[in-house]
Design an enzyme around this catalytic site. Sequence first.
Site, PDB file in Angstrom:
ATOM      1  N   THR A 193      -3.871   3.909  -8.608  1.00  0.00           N
ATOM      2  CA  THR A 193      -3.032   4.215  -7.453  1.00  0.00           C
ATOM      3  C   THR A 193      -1.669   4.718  -7.907  1.00  0.00           C
ATOM      4  O   THR A 193      -1.197   4.335  -8.978  1.00  0.00           O
ATOM      5  CB  THR A 193      -2.858   2.931  -6.631  1.00  0.00           C
ATOM      6  OG1 THR A 193      -4.131   2.574  -6.116  1.00  0.00           O
ATOM      7  CG2 THR A 193      -1.884   3.098  -5.494  1.00  0.00           C
ATOM      8  N   ARG A 221     -15.524   1.794   1.731  1.00  0.00           N
ATOM      9  CA  ARG A 221     -14.655   0.688   1.308  1.00  0.00           C
ATOM     10  C   ARG A 221     -13.179   1.099   1.444  1.00  0.00           C
ATOM     11  O   ARG A 221     -12.793   2.193   1.080  1.00  0.00           O
ATOM     12  CB  ARG A 221     -14.971   0.324  -0.150  1.00  0.00           C
ATOM     13  CG  ARG A 221     -14.055  -0.745  -0.755  1.00  0.00           C
ATOM     14  CD  ARG A 221     -12.909  -0.142  -1.530  1.00  0.00           C
ATOM     15  NE  ARG A 221     -12.117  -1.151  -2.227  1.00  0.00           N
ATOM     16  CZ  ARG A 221     -10.999  -0.899  -2.884  1.00  0.00           C
ATOM     17  NH1 ARG A 221     -10.535   0.327  -2.950  1.00  0.00           N
ATOM     18  NH2 ARG A 221     -10.336  -1.862  -3.474  1.00  0.00           N
ATOM     19  N   VAL A 222     -12.368   0.221   1.978  1.00  0.00           N
ATOM     20  CA  VAL A 222     -10.925   0.473   2.072  1.00  0.00           C
ATOM     21  C   VAL A 222     -10.197  -0.599   1.263  1.00  0.00           C
ATOM     22  O   VAL A 222     -10.527  -1.783   1.366  1.00  0.00           O
ATOM     23  CB  VAL A 222     -10.451   0.438   3.537  1.00  0.00           C
ATOM     24  CG1 VAL A 222      -8.941   0.621   3.624  1.00  0.00           C
ATOM     25  CG2 VAL A 222     -11.157   1.513   4.358  1.00  0.00           C
ATOM     26  N   GLY A 223      -9.223  -0.172   0.464  1.00  0.00           N
ATOM     27  CA  GLY A 223      -8.459  -1.117  -0.348  1.00  0.00           C
ATOM     28  C   GLY A 223      -7.135  -1.485   0.300  1.00  0.00           C
ATOM     29  O   GLY A 223      -6.938  -1.298   1.506  1.00  0.00           O
ATOM     30  N   ASP A 224      -6.233  -1.980  -0.504  1.00  0.00           N
ATOM     31  CA  ASP A 224      -4.951  -2.486   0.001  1.00  0.00           C
ATOM     32  C   ASP A 224      -3.940  -1.382   0.332  1.00  0.00           C
ATOM     33  O   ASP A 224      -3.039  -1.581   1.155  1.00  0.00           O
ATOM     34  CB  ASP A 224      -4.318  -3.427  -1.030  1.00  0.00           C
ATOM     35  CG  ASP A 224      -4.059  -2.707  -2.358  1.00  0.00           C
ATOM     36  OD1 ASP A 224      -4.952  -1.953  -2.814  1.00  0.00           O
ATOM     37  OD2 ASP A 224      -2.980  -2.896  -2.937  1.00  0.00           O
ATOM     38  N   THR A 244      -0.390  -1.770  -6.951  1.00  0.00           N
ATOM     39  CA  THR A 244      -1.566  -1.187  -7.591  1.00  0.00           C
ATOM     40  C   THR A 244      -2.374  -2.287  -8.258  1.00  0.00           C
ATOM     41  O   THR A 244      -1.805  -3.167  -8.890  1.00  0.00           O
ATOM     42  CB  THR A 244      -1.184  -0.108  -8.633  1.00  0.00           C
ATOM     43  OG1 THR A 244      -2.379   0.278  -9.325  1.00  0.00           O
ATOM     44  CG2 THR A 244      -0.169  -0.595  -9.641  1.00  0.00           C
ATOM     45  N   GLY A 245      -3.686  -2.225  -8.085  1.00  0.00           N
ATOM     46  CA  GLY A 245      -4.534  -3.247  -8.706  1.00  0.00           C
ATOM     47  C   GLY A 245      -5.798  -3.472  -7.909  1.00  0.00           C
ATOM     48  O   GLY A 245      -6.184  -2.636  -7.086  1.00  0.00           O
ATOM     49  N   GLY A 247      -7.549  -4.149  -5.154  1.00  0.00           N
ATOM     50  CA  GLY A 247      -7.076  -4.148  -3.778  1.00  0.00           C
ATOM     51  C   GLY A 247      -7.524  -5.344  -2.961  1.00  0.00           C
ATOM     52  O   GLY A 247      -6.772  -5.839  -2.105  1.00  0.00           O
TER      53      GLY A 247
HETATM   54  N1  ASP Z   1      -5.284  -0.882  -5.200  1.00  0.00           N
HETATM   55  C1  ASP Z   1      -6.180   0.253  -5.177  1.00  0.00           C
HETATM   56  C2  ASP Z   1      -7.374  -0.060  -4.338  1.00  0.00           C
HETATM   57  O1  ASP Z   1      -7.825  -1.184  -4.367  1.00  0.00           O
HETATM   58  C3  ASP Z   1      -6.662   0.621  -6.514  1.00  0.00           C
HETATM   59  C4  ASP Z   1      -5.589   0.971  -7.482  1.00  0.00           C
HETATM   60  O2  ASP Z   1      -4.515   0.371  -7.472  1.00  0.00           O
HETATM   61  O3  ASP Z   1      -5.818   1.858  -8.299  1.00  0.00           O
HETATM   62  O4  ASP Z   1      -7.884   0.834  -3.694  1.00  0.00           O
END
Ligand code: ASP
Length: 327
Positions: A193, A221-224, A244-245, A247
């Site tokens: 991210t 799928r949806v992340g954070d 970032t991480g 999610g």
């Molecule tokens: N946080 C992002 C997600 O879960 C992934 C990322 O940080 O690269 O979609």
Amino acid sequence: MDVIKPVIVIHGGAGTISRHAVSAEKEQEYHAALRHILLASQQILTAGGSAVEAVTLAVTMLEDCPLFNAGKGAVFTHAETHELDAAIMRGEDQQAGAVTCVSHLKNPIKAARAVMEHSDHVLFVGQGAEAFAQQHALEWVESSYFSTEARREQLYRVRGSQGGSVLDHSGEALTAAPAQEASPINEDKKFGTVGAVALDHQGNLAAATSTGGMTNKQVGRVGDTPIFGAGTYADNQTAAVSCTGTGESFMRQVTAYDVCALMRYAGLSLEQATSKVVMEKLPTIGGEGGLIAVDAQGNISLSFNSEGMYRGYAYAGEEDVVTAIFK
Ligand code: ASP
């Protein structure tokens, strides 16, 4: 009264280091890209521009740079497609806009900003998000625009070694790219991210985040990233935060808002609050990654519990532009 020190902070994702595998040239390429983006967005703040303008430009440039997993160079889903998410929020009135699961918008962050500025709604998904963006004359691209060979190979490695497992980037079975092409942070174990947070001359905060999500994620799928309070948040009373991480962990702990809540209700400083959520709370549920944050006084934090995070910052009017990758 304190003098406001406008500042821009950016990240290009966190993850596992492959320092041994990386050439000095490759490392320099990342530093140069971060520096170039910081200088451009710093200029906006120095000229008296808004935090919203600064984070929009920074994230747009990060999306356009194929080194980072957002916009061009976004990772692939399990079905070998791209689904991008982006969000922006401003701290003065907590207006916010986000798009999720879009595949045809060249710069998802611009669509998120259009939602913030031209809609009564906060979050648009898929085709509806793309239609909204087109009404606002934002650039439409074929989905293949986002694809790079490096990302496709990465999907094949992750899909092959993990048999369809979506989120586990920590498996040791992954094979890294050939040494001459390796990136400082192992691309298979990196959360790519991108994000930016800023404080401007008016004392306003803003946060923006954009992502391709996680390699091999399931379709839909949806992340954070586009979830306010989880991956993106801004409030002039406390701080602007971009995460970032993994999610799912950030959503379960409402990480970005948690930083602000700890400051507001528990009286913690920015440094104390970010350290608590990143180093203490996220690891309790296996949350890996980090965040960048700035408070209303211009204090900044770039915290991560993974081995590395592409990151940097620049204060308005100062010559010092700081970029870093490893701890
Ligand atoms: N946080 C992002 C997600 O879960 C992934 C990322 O940080 O690269 O979609």
